[in-house]
Design a protein around this motif. Structure first.
Motif, PDB file in Angstrom:
ATOM      1  N   PRO A  13       0.802  -1.235   0.000  1.00 25.67           N
ATOM      2  CA  PRO A  13       0.000   0.000   0.000  1.00 25.67           C
ATOM      3  C   PRO A  13       0.830   1.278   0.000  1.00 25.67           C
ATOM      4  O   PRO A  13       0.308   2.347  -0.345  1.00 25.67           O
ATOM      5  CB  PRO A  13      -0.823  -0.127   1.292  1.00 25.67           C
ATOM      6  CG  PRO A  13      -0.940  -1.596   1.530  1.00 25.67           C
ATOM      7  CD  PRO A  13       0.384  -2.146   1.093  1.00 25.67           C
ATOM      8  N   ALA A  14       2.102   1.206   0.371  1.00 23.82           N
ATOM      9  CA  ALA A  14       2.935   2.415   0.357  1.00 23.82           C
ATOM     10  C   ALA A  14       3.061   2.991  -1.045  1.00 23.82           C
ATOM     11  O   ALA A  14       3.294   4.200  -1.207  1.00 23.82           O
ATOM     12  CB  ALA A  14       4.316   2.105   0.926  1.00 23.82           C
ATOM     13  N   ALA A  15       2.878   2.154  -2.069  1.00 26.30           N
ATOM     14  CA  ALA A  15       3.030   2.621  -3.454  1.00 26.30           C
ATOM     15  C   ALA A  15       2.057   3.750  -3.785  1.00 26.30           C
ATOM     16  O   ALA A  15       2.349   4.595  -4.638  1.00 26.30           O
ATOM     17  CB  ALA A  15       2.836   1.452  -4.422  1.00 26.30           C
ATOM     18  N   GLU A  16       0.914   3.799  -3.098  1.00 30.00           N
ATOM     19  CA  GLU A  16      -0.078   4.834  -3.399  1.00 30.00           C
ATOM     20  C   GLU A  16       0.415   6.235  -3.040  1.00 30.00           C
ATOM     21  O   GLU A  16      -0.139   7.239  -3.487  1.00 30.00           O
ATOM     22  CB  GLU A  16      -1.383   4.537  -2.662  1.00 30.00           C
ATOM     23  CG  GLU A  16      -1.291   4.666  -1.150  1.00 30.00           C
ATOM     24  CD  GLU A  16      -2.506   4.106  -0.426  1.00 30.00           C
ATOM     25  OE1 GLU A  16      -2.892   4.709   0.597  1.00 30.00           O
ATOM     26  OE2 GLU A  16      -3.052   3.072  -0.869  1.00 30.00           O
ATOM     27  N   LEU A  17       1.480   6.317  -2.224  1.00 30.91           N
ATOM     28  CA  LEU A  17       1.996   7.623  -1.817  1.00 30.91           C
ATOM     29  C   LEU A  17       2.620   8.393  -2.975  1.00 30.91           C
ATOM     30  O   LEU A  17       2.769   9.614  -2.900  1.00 30.91           O
ATOM     31  CB  LEU A  17       3.020   7.469  -0.695  1.00 30.91           C
ATOM     32  CG  LEU A  17       2.489   6.947   0.648  1.00 30.91           C
ATOM     33  CD1 LEU A  17       3.606   6.890   1.669  1.00 30.91           C
ATOM     34  CD2 LEU A  17       1.352   7.805   1.156  1.00 30.91           C
ATOM     35  N   VAL A  18       2.995   7.693  -4.031  1.00 29.27           N
ATOM     36  CA  VAL A  18       3.542   8.395  -5.194  1.00 29.27           C
ATOM     37  C   VAL A  18       2.531   9.432  -5.694  1.00 29.27           C
ATOM     38  O   VAL A  18       2.904  10.513  -6.139  1.00 29.27           O
ATOM     39  CB  VAL A  18       3.920   7.400  -6.306  1.00 29.27           C
ATOM     40  CG1 VAL A  18       4.343   8.132  -7.577  1.00 29.27           C
ATOM     41  CG2 VAL A  18       5.051   6.487  -5.827  1.00 29.27           C
ATOM     42  N   GLY A  19       1.260   9.127  -5.564  1.00 29.73           N
ATOM     43  CA  GLY A  19       0.223  10.053  -5.984  1.00 29.73           C
ATOM     44  C   GLY A  19       0.046  11.237  -5.048  1.00 29.73           C
ATOM     45  O   GLY A  19      -0.726  12.158  -5.358  1.00 29.73           O
ATOM     46  N   GLN A  20       0.739  11.232  -3.901  1.00 30.87           N
ATOM     47  CA  GLN A  20       0.633  12.333  -2.940  1.00 30.87           C
ATOM     48  C   GLN A  20       1.854  13.244  -2.944  1.00 30.87           C
ATOM     49  O   GLN A  20       1.964  14.146  -2.119  1.00 30.87           O
ATOM     50  CB  GLN A  20       0.415  11.766  -1.533  1.00 30.87           C
ATOM     51  CG  GLN A  20      -0.853  10.934  -1.391  1.00 30.87           C
ATOM     52  CD  GLN A  20      -1.019  10.346   0.003  1.00 30.87           C
ATOM     53  OE1 GLN A  20      -0.485  10.876   0.981  1.00 30.87           O
ATOM     54  NE2 GLN A  20      -1.745   9.247   0.100  1.00 30.87           N
ATOM     55  N   ILE A  21       2.777  13.020  -3.878  1.00 27.33           N
ATOM     56  CA  ILE A  21       3.991  13.825  -3.943  1.00 27.33           C
ATOM     57  C   ILE A  21       3.657  15.232  -4.440  1.00 27.33           C
ATOM     58  O   ILE A  21       2.971  15.392  -5.445  1.00 27.33           O
ATOM     59  CB  ILE A  21       5.031  13.162  -4.869  1.00 27.33           C
ATOM     60  CG1 ILE A  21       5.480  11.814  -4.279  1.00 27.33           C
ATOM     61  CG2 ILE A  21       6.231  14.075  -5.076  1.00 27.33           C
ATOM     62  CD1 ILE A  21       6.406  11.024  -5.189  1.00 27.33           C
ATOM     63  N   LEU A 203       6.348  -2.574  11.772  1.00 26.56           N
ATOM     64  CA  LEU A 203       7.389  -2.059  10.886  1.00 26.56           C
ATOM     65  C   LEU A 203       6.935  -2.068   9.432  1.00 26.56           C
ATOM     66  O   LEU A 203       6.995  -1.051   8.739  1.00 26.56           O
ATOM     67  CB  LEU A 203       8.667  -2.885  11.057  1.00 26.56           C
ATOM     68  CG  LEU A 203       9.825  -2.585  10.100  1.00 26.56           C
ATOM     69  CD1 LEU A 203      10.255  -1.127  10.191  1.00 26.56           C
ATOM     70  CD2 LEU A 203      11.002  -3.509  10.387  1.00 26.56           C
ATOM     71  N   PHE A 204       6.465  -3.235   8.958  1.00 25.43           N
ATOM     72  CA  PHE A 204       6.094  -3.377   7.557  1.00 25.43           C
ATOM     73  C   PHE A 204       4.758  -2.715   7.253  1.00 25.43           C
ATOM     74  O   PHE A 204       4.597  -2.079   6.206  1.00 25.43           O
ATOM     75  CB  PHE A 204       6.010  -4.866   7.181  1.00 25.43           C
ATOM     76  CG  PHE A 204       7.329  -5.530   6.939  1.00 25.43           C
ATOM     77  CD1 PHE A 204       7.673  -5.990   5.680  1.00 25.43           C
ATOM     78  CD2 PHE A 204       8.241  -5.713   7.965  1.00 25.43           C
ATOM     79  CE1 PHE A 204       8.886  -6.615   5.446  1.00 25.43           C
ATOM     80  CE2 PHE A 204       9.457  -6.333   7.747  1.00 25.43           C
ATOM     81  CZ  PHE A 204       9.790  -6.782   6.485  1.00 25.43           C
ATOM     82  N   GLY A 205       3.799  -2.871   8.166  1.00 26.35           N
ATOM     83  CA  GLY A 205       2.443  -2.428   7.875  1.00 26.35           C
ATOM     84  C   GLY A 205       2.153  -0.992   8.232  1.00 26.35           C
ATOM     85  O   GLY A 205       1.186  -0.413   7.734  1.00 26.35           O
ATOM     86  N   LYS A 209       5.238   3.059   5.502  1.00 28.56           N
ATOM     87  CA  LYS A 209       4.315   3.981   4.848  1.00 28.56           C
ATOM     88  C   LYS A 209       4.059   5.214   5.719  1.00 28.56           C
ATOM     89  O   LYS A 209       4.002   6.348   5.221  1.00 28.56           O
ATOM     90  CB  LYS A 209       2.996   3.281   4.540  1.00 28.56           C
ATOM     91  CG  LYS A 209       1.970   4.175   3.865  1.00 28.56           C
ATOM     92  CD  LYS A 209       0.665   3.438   3.587  1.00 28.56           C
ATOM     93  CE  LYS A 209      -0.371   4.366   2.955  1.00 28.56           C
ATOM     94  NZ  LYS A 209      -1.666   3.675   2.722  1.00 28.56           N
ATOM     95  N   GLY A 210       3.928   5.002   7.038  1.00 28.34           N
ATOM     96  CA  GLY A 210       3.548   6.094   7.931  1.00 28.34           C
ATOM     97  C   GLY A 210       4.552   7.225   7.959  1.00 28.34           C
ATOM     98  O   GLY A 210       4.175   8.408   7.977  1.00 28.34           O
ATOM     99  N   LEU A 211       5.851   6.901   7.969  1.00 27.05           N
ATOM    100  CA  LEU A 211       6.855   7.956   7.984  1.00 27.05           C
ATOM    101  C   LEU A 211       6.800   8.761   6.690  1.00 27.05           C
ATOM    102  O   LEU A 211       6.881   9.996   6.707  1.00 27.05           O
ATOM    103  CB  LEU A 211       8.245   7.360   8.198  1.00 27.05           C
ATOM    104  CG  LEU A 211       9.388   8.364   8.292  1.00 27.05           C
ATOM    105  CD1 LEU A 211       9.140   9.399   9.377  1.00 27.05           C
ATOM    106  CD2 LEU A 211      10.719   7.644   8.549  1.00 27.05           C
ATOM    107  N   SER A 212       6.642   8.083   5.567  1.00 27.33           N
ATOM    108  CA  SER A 212       6.554   8.811   4.298  1.00 27.33           C
ATOM    109  C   SER A 212       5.271   9.626   4.214  1.00 27.33           C
ATOM    110  O   SER A 212       5.254  10.686   3.575  1.00 27.33           O
ATOM    111  CB  SER A 212       6.650   7.832   3.123  1.00 27.33           C
ATOM    112  OG  SER A 212       7.980   7.350   2.977  1.00 27.33           O
ATOM    113  N   GLN A 213       4.195   9.169   4.842  1.00 30.23           N
ATOM    114  CA  GLN A 213       2.970   9.972   4.874  1.00 30.23           C
ATOM    115  C   GLN A 213       3.199  11.301   5.589  1.00 30.23           C
ATOM    116  O   GLN A 213       2.720  12.347   5.150  1.00 30.23           O
ATOM    117  CB  GLN A 213       1.851   9.194   5.564  1.00 30.23           C
ATOM    118  CG  GLN A 213       1.197   8.129   4.700  1.00 30.23           C
ATOM    119  CD  GLN A 213       0.122   7.379   5.442  1.00 30.23           C
ATOM    120  OE1 GLN A 213       0.323   6.899   6.562  1.00 30.23           O
ATOM    121  NE2 GLN A 213      -1.045   7.253   4.824  1.00 30.23           N
ATOM    122  N   VAL A 214       3.940  11.253   6.695  1.00 28.23           N
ATOM    123  CA  VAL A 214       4.280  12.489   7.401  1.00 28.23           C
ATOM    124  C   VAL A 214       5.098  13.403   6.486  1.00 28.23           C
ATOM    125  O   VAL A 214       4.872  14.620   6.420  1.00 28.23           O
ATOM    126  CB  VAL A 214       5.048  12.185   8.697  1.00 28.23           C
ATOM    127  CG1 VAL A 214       5.575  13.469   9.335  1.00 28.23           C
ATOM    128  CG2 VAL A 214       4.164  11.435   9.688  1.00 28.23           C
TER     129      VAL A 214
END
Length: 390
Positions: A13-21, A203-205, A209-214
């Motif tokens: 699910p972290a891959a979806e963060l590319v759309g939040q750049i 860590l994985f779940g 992703k959470g750190l990159s969301q911040v």
């Protein structure tokens, strides 16, 4: 216990963060995002597996490898705790400009929104011997009969964070610190399959992703506030800073072409124990620390004859002493700090062509020769490595 494949699936699910750049998205920024995920995992292993509330140890949190917006003058250390416990911290103060112990819950990137730092304790308030050695107990209540240094610990706290800021990298003496839990706990057990499963799931779940969301949110906020090539002040309470943290930040997104520059100009506070300015990339990572001139501080910056600080952000060395290297980023964030300063000036930002900088600044700002720049960069590289980071 879950299988390795199941844990790896938690990363997807972290891959979806590319759309939040916020930065313009291309192959380079996408590659940078994937690298950030790997960085988050490396950092998260230390936070989850190398420390325990019953058996705490300070581990590296942010430095020149873990780049989710660290202060380049700082090395941060973290340990998990139980706020209902009793902890003794001992160490040697060293000569860092700033030495602070904070406690709070939910460091950013972990489950839920970042919790607040619930207290900041200046290490200089502790009694020290002639070698700068100190000892302090943190707990909700002062232990009966104890007369030494004691500091309140909020029972809701689940971490300690050590911040130390250095002006003269590699030439100041780093703090040495150790922690132990004093209230009774059993001998440290082997990590069980159940506990391993739970920590890996965090860590994985969550953390990767959470750190990159911040990070994504911290870039989007100034963009939505119209801070493109325009400064504003911020307190970073949104990522957990507490009201008693005596630091105000100034920040501006930047967007320039390779032949353009931003000139940053500001008054300086009359009293300024510590201040700096740094270059952040489009993902809220500090741009390369050791090898590129991506930050200036109250020691390395040159002040103009009129008492102002002026710096030039651009890709190539403009020949002025206060150069901030974009490290090949056309989009990113400039951020600076006023720590315990008597005022919080708001810098101005002026965009121009690189070949217009000399006409604009003239002799107001000190220049630097290529030989002096090489020496400066060499000192930065060596100083960065001489600091204790691990």
């Amino acid at each position: 216990m879950r299988t390795w494949d199941q844990f790896v699936d938690m990363l997807k699910p972290a891959a979806e963060l590319v759309g939040q750049i916020t930065a313009p998205v291309d192959e380079q920024i996408t590659a940078d995002m994937l690298r950030q995920f790997a960085m988050n995992m490396s950092q998260g292993y230390l936070l989850y597996f190398a420390t325990n509330p019953d058996y705490p140890e300070f581990v590296p949190f942010e430095n020149s490898a873990f780049l989710a917006q660290p202060n380049p003058d700082a090395v941060y250390y973290y340990t998990r705790i139980n706020g209902k416990g009793i902890y003794r911290i001992v160490g040697e103060r060293g000569t860092a400009v700033v030495a602070n112990l904070a406690y709070g819950n939910r460091i950013f990137g972990m489950a839920g929104s970042p919790g607040p730092v619930r207290g900041n304790v200046d290490v200089d308030r502790f009694a020290m011997d002639e070698h700068g050695r100190f000892e302090v107990i943190f707990s909700e209540n002062r232990p009966e009969g104890y007369t030494g240094d004691w500091a309140y610990l909020d029972p809701e706290a689940d971490f300690f964070l050590l911040r130390q800021f250095n002006y003269r990298w590699g030439r100041e003496v780093d703090m040495r610190i150790a922690i132990e839990r004093l209230d009774p706990v059993p001998p440290k057990p082997r990590l069980s399959p159940e506990r391993t499963d739970a920590l890996l799931a965090e860590l994985f779940g969550t953390y990767v992703k959470g750190l990159s969301q911040v990070c994504m949110a911290s870039m989007k906020r100034p963009f939505q506030n119209g801070q493109l090539n325009k400064m504003a002040l911020h307190d970073f309470k949104d990522v957990g800073n507490s009201g008693d943290w005596p630091q105000i930040y100034f920040e501006s997104l930047f967007e320039i072409e390779d032949d353009e520059a931003l000139v940053i100009e500001t008054e300086l506070p009359e009293e300024r124990p510590y201040w700096n300015v740094q270059v952040i990339d489009g993902l809220w990572n500090q741009a390369d620390i050791p090898y590129r001139n991506t930050s200036l501080n109250g020691h390395t910056a040159r002040i103009d004859a009129d008492g102002k600080f002026r710096a030039v952000l651009c890709r190539t060395d403009p020949g002025y002493a206060n150069w901030l290297d974009t490290a090949d980023h056309k989009f990113g964030l400039l951020i600076g700090r006023w720590f315990k300063c008597s005022s919080h000036p708001l810098p101005t930002v002026t965009r121009m062509k690189v070949d217009e900088v000399a006409d604009y600044l003239g002799d107001r700002s000190p220049r630097i020769t290529p030989e002096e720049r090489k020496a400066e960069l060499r000192e930065r590289l060596i100083g960065s490595q001489l600091r204790r980071r691990w």
